[in-house]
Design a protein around this motif. Sequence first.
Motif, mmCIF file in Angstrom:
data_model
loop_
_atom_site.group_PDB
_atom_site.id
_atom_site.type_symbol
_atom_site.label_atom_id
_atom_site.label_comp_id
_atom_site.label_asym_id
_atom_site.label_seq_id
_atom_site.Cartn_x
_atom_site.Cartn_y
_atom_site.Cartn_z
ATOM 1 N N TYR A 196 0.824 -1.442 -0.062
ATOM 2 C CA TYR A 196 -0.194 0.029 -0.039
ATOM 3 C C TYR A 196 0.855 1.349 0.042
ATOM 4 C CZ TYR A 196 -3.953 -3.070 0.943
ATOM 5 O OH TYR A 196 -4.769 -3.897 0.892
ATOM 6 N N LEU A 197 2.121 1.022 -0.514
ATOM 7 C CA LEU A 197 2.927 2.327 -0.555
ATOM 8 C C LEU A 197 3.107 2.656 -2.138
ATOM 9 C CD1 LEU A 197 5.566 1.235 2.329
ATOM 10 C CD2 LEU A 197 3.372 2.813 2.462
ATOM 11 N N THR A 198 3.856 3.920 -2.137
ATOM 12 C CA THR A 198 3.940 4.499 -3.849
ATOM 13 C C THR A 198 5.224 3.842 -4.047
ATOM 14 O OG1 THR A 198 4.700 6.286 -2.710
ATOM 15 C CG2 THR A 198 2.492 6.433 -3.195
ATOM 16 N N TRP A 199 6.310 3.305 -3.290
ATOM 17 C CA TRP A 199 7.488 2.729 -3.733
ATOM 18 C C TRP A 199 7.657 1.249 -3.800
ATOM 19 C CZ3 TRP A 199 10.060 0.568 0.578
ATOM 20 C CH2 TRP A 199 9.718 1.096 1.660
ATOM 21 N N ASP A 200 8.365 0.785 -4.556
ATOM 22 C CA ASP A 200 8.452 -0.519 -4.636
ATOM 23 C C ASP A 200 9.812 -1.133 -3.770
ATOM 24 O OD1 ASP A 200 6.844 -1.194 -6.890
ATOM 25 O OD2 ASP A 200 8.150 -0.014 -8.219
ATOM 26 N N VAL A 201 9.882 -2.652 -3.615
ATOM 27 C CA VAL A 201 10.701 -3.374 -2.696
ATOM 28 C C VAL A 201 11.901 -2.887 -2.970
ATOM 29 C CG1 VAL A 201 8.989 -5.094 -2.281
ATOM 30 C CG2 VAL A 201 10.556 -5.331 -4.156
ATOM 31 N N HIS A 202 12.658 -2.706 -1.961
ATOM 32 C CA HIS A 202 14.316 -2.589 -2.232
ATOM 33 C C HIS A 202 15.066 -3.855 -2.938
ATOM 34 C CE1 HIS A 202 15.056 1.214 0.655
ATOM 35 N NE2 HIS A 202 13.892 1.341 -0.117
ATOM 36 N N PRO A 203 15.629 -3.800 -3.749
ATOM 37 C CA PRO A 203 15.886 -5.086 -4.609
ATOM 38 C C PRO A 203 17.262 -5.899 -3.770
ATOM 39 C CG PRO A 203 16.829 -3.487 -5.913
ATOM 40 C CD PRO A 203 15.855 -2.878 -4.740
ATOM 41 N N ASN A 204 17.829 -5.084 -3.091
ATOM 42 C CA ASN A 204 19.082 -5.452 -2.224
ATOM 43 C C ASN A 204 19.655 -4.489 -1.234
ATOM 44 O OD1 ASN A 204 20.844 -3.635 -3.905
ATOM 45 N ND2 ASN A 204 20.476 -5.056 -5.643
ATOM 46 N N ARG A 205 20.560 -5.123 -0.287
ATOM 47 C CA ARG A 205 21.057 -4.158 0.713
ATOM 48 C C ARG A 205 21.697 -2.916 0.096
ATOM 49 N NH1 ARG A 205 25.268 -2.518 2.812
ATOM 50 N NH2 ARG A 205 25.388 -2.184 5.213
ATOM 51 N N ARG A 206 22.440 -3.056 -0.997
ATOM 52 C CA ARG A 206 23.069 -1.947 -1.456
ATOM 53 C C ARG A 206 21.910 -0.763 -1.922
ATOM 54 N NH1 ARG A 206 27.756 0.535 -1.666
ATOM 55 N NH2 ARG A 206 28.595 -1.156 -1.496
ATOM 56 N N PHE A 207 20.835 -1.131 -2.349
ATOM 57 C CA PHE A 207 19.840 -0.361 -2.591
ATOM 58 C C PHE A 207 19.337 0.692 -1.491
ATOM 59 C CE2 PHE A 207 15.723 1.634 -3.488
ATOM 60 C CZ PHE A 207 15.652 2.060 -4.729
ATOM 61 N N SER A 208 19.399 0.006 -0.245
ATOM 62 C CA SER A 208 18.891 0.450 0.933
ATOM 63 C C SER A 208 20.020 1.435 1.452
ATOM 64 C CB SER A 208 18.612 -0.523 2.059
ATOM 65 O OG SER A 208 17.504 -1.338 1.550
ATOM 66 N N TYR A 209 21.158 1.028 1.240
ATOM 67 C CA TYR A 209 22.466 1.899 1.737
ATOM 68 C C TYR A 209 22.735 2.935 0.705
ATOM 69 C CZ TYR A 209 27.564 2.751 2.759
ATOM 70 O OH TYR A 209 28.565 3.399 2.937
ATOM 71 N N ASN A 210 22.366 2.711 -0.496
ATOM 72 C CA ASN A 210 22.346 4.116 -1.270
ATOM 73 C C ASN A 210 21.434 5.053 -1.010
ATOM 74 O OD1 ASN A 210 24.776 3.289 -2.604
ATOM 75 N ND2 ASN A 210 23.965 2.371 -4.121
ATOM 76 N N TYR A 211 20.203 4.429 -0.653
ATOM 77 C CA TYR A 211 19.047 5.315 -0.435
ATOM 78 C C TYR A 211 19.105 6.234 0.769
ATOM 79 C CZ TYR A 211 14.524 6.908 1.189
ATOM 80 O OH TYR A 211 13.399 7.917 1.490
ATOM 81 N N LEU A 212 19.732 5.502 1.883
ATOM 82 C CA LEU A 212 20.093 6.210 3.152
ATOM 83 C C LEU A 212 21.208 7.414 2.716
ATOM 84 C CD1 LEU A 212 20.060 3.295 5.365
ATOM 85 C CD2 LEU A 212 18.612 5.232 5.446
ATOM 86 N N GLY A 213 22.019 7.038 1.916
ATOM 87 C CA GLY A 213 23.052 8.155 1.523
ATOM 88 C C GLY A 213 22.206 9.282 0.878
ATOM 89 N N TYR A 214 21.293 9.003 -0.134
ATOM 90 C CA TYR A 214 20.610 10.071 -0.686
ATOM 91 C C TYR A 214 19.872 10.933 0.369
ATOM 92 C CZ TYR A 214 16.169 12.161 -2.601
ATOM 93 O OH TYR A 214 15.329 12.804 -3.103
ATOM 94 N N VAL A 215 19.281 10.236 1.321
ATOM 95 C CA VAL A 215 18.543 10.786 2.260
ATOM 96 C C VAL A 215 19.397 11.812 3.072
ATOM 97 C CG1 VAL A 215 17.485 10.357 4.669
ATOM 98 C CG2 VAL A 215 16.978 8.936 2.864
ATOM 99 N N ASN A 216 20.700 11.445 3.416
ATOM 100 C CA ASN A 216 21.573 12.401 4.112
ATOM 101 C C ASN A 216 21.913 13.478 3.363
ATOM 102 O OD1 ASN A 216 22.871 11.678 6.880
ATOM 103 N ND2 ASN A 216 22.389 9.793 5.995
ATOM 104 N N SER A 217 21.971 13.493 1.996
ATOM 105 C CA SER A 217 22.074 14.666 1.098
ATOM 106 C C SER A 217 20.675 15.680 1.251
ATOM 107 C CB SER A 217 22.571 14.334 -0.410
ATOM 108 O OG SER A 217 21.157 13.758 -0.959
ATOM 109 N N ARG A 218 19.623 15.028 1.551
ATOM 110 C CA ARG A 218 18.651 15.740 1.454
ATOM 111 C C ARG A 218 18.389 16.506 2.858
ATOM 112 N NH1 ARG A 218 13.897 14.920 -1.284
ATOM 113 N NH2 ARG A 218 13.325 16.872 -0.626
ATOM 114 N N TYR A 219 18.864 15.734 4.041
ATOM 115 C CA TYR A 219 18.938 16.464 5.440
ATOM 116 C C TYR A 219 19.727 17.690 5.336
ATOM 117 C CZ TYR A 219 17.095 12.450 8.031
ATOM 118 O OH TYR A 219 16.265 11.351 8.726
#
Length: 195
Positions: free
Chosen positions: A46-69
Amino acid sequence: MEKDEILKIFKNPPILECDRVILRKMDRSFADDMFEYASNPAVTKYLTWDVHPNRRFSYNYLGYVNSRYRTGEFFDWAITMRDSGKMIGTCGFASLDGENRSGEIGYVLNPSFWHRGYGTEIAKELLSFGFSVLGMERIQARYILGNRASLHVMEKCGMRFEGVFRHLLYVKGAFRDIGVCSILREEFFSANKKR
């Protein structure tokens, strides 16, 4: 609250302490915990985003989050267990409108922590922060129709159902009906004074 003030707050989001969880800034150290739930199709149903395909994707997403912070334009926290520090989800503001003093909250949890009151505890903390610190007048939450658990959290927080926007979003190949609930500042403080 002016946009500049909001951005200043979220450049270094404050730590928010609830009974069982602590809301804190996300970083890459949470990649394993995030992947644990974000790779689960039941979580993203019920979310607008798809599953993370691998741990690297989650790691990279968190890097993106920090750039937004760094710009103050990201309004979410990691939900971490008070006792273990494990990240069990994210929560925050999907949008903030300082001029109209309104916002929208959202949350996602690891299924291991569903149906145990965490969603309500977290949503109430977000509402309190939005009204007390950000000076919001109205806060809403939206959900894809069928997500009764999310609607239940909204109702337990005192939010009122406002209606359904038919085919509001095109998500994962289909138009989705979106329900909206909201609560006003006065309603929130009145309800929480009684407890």
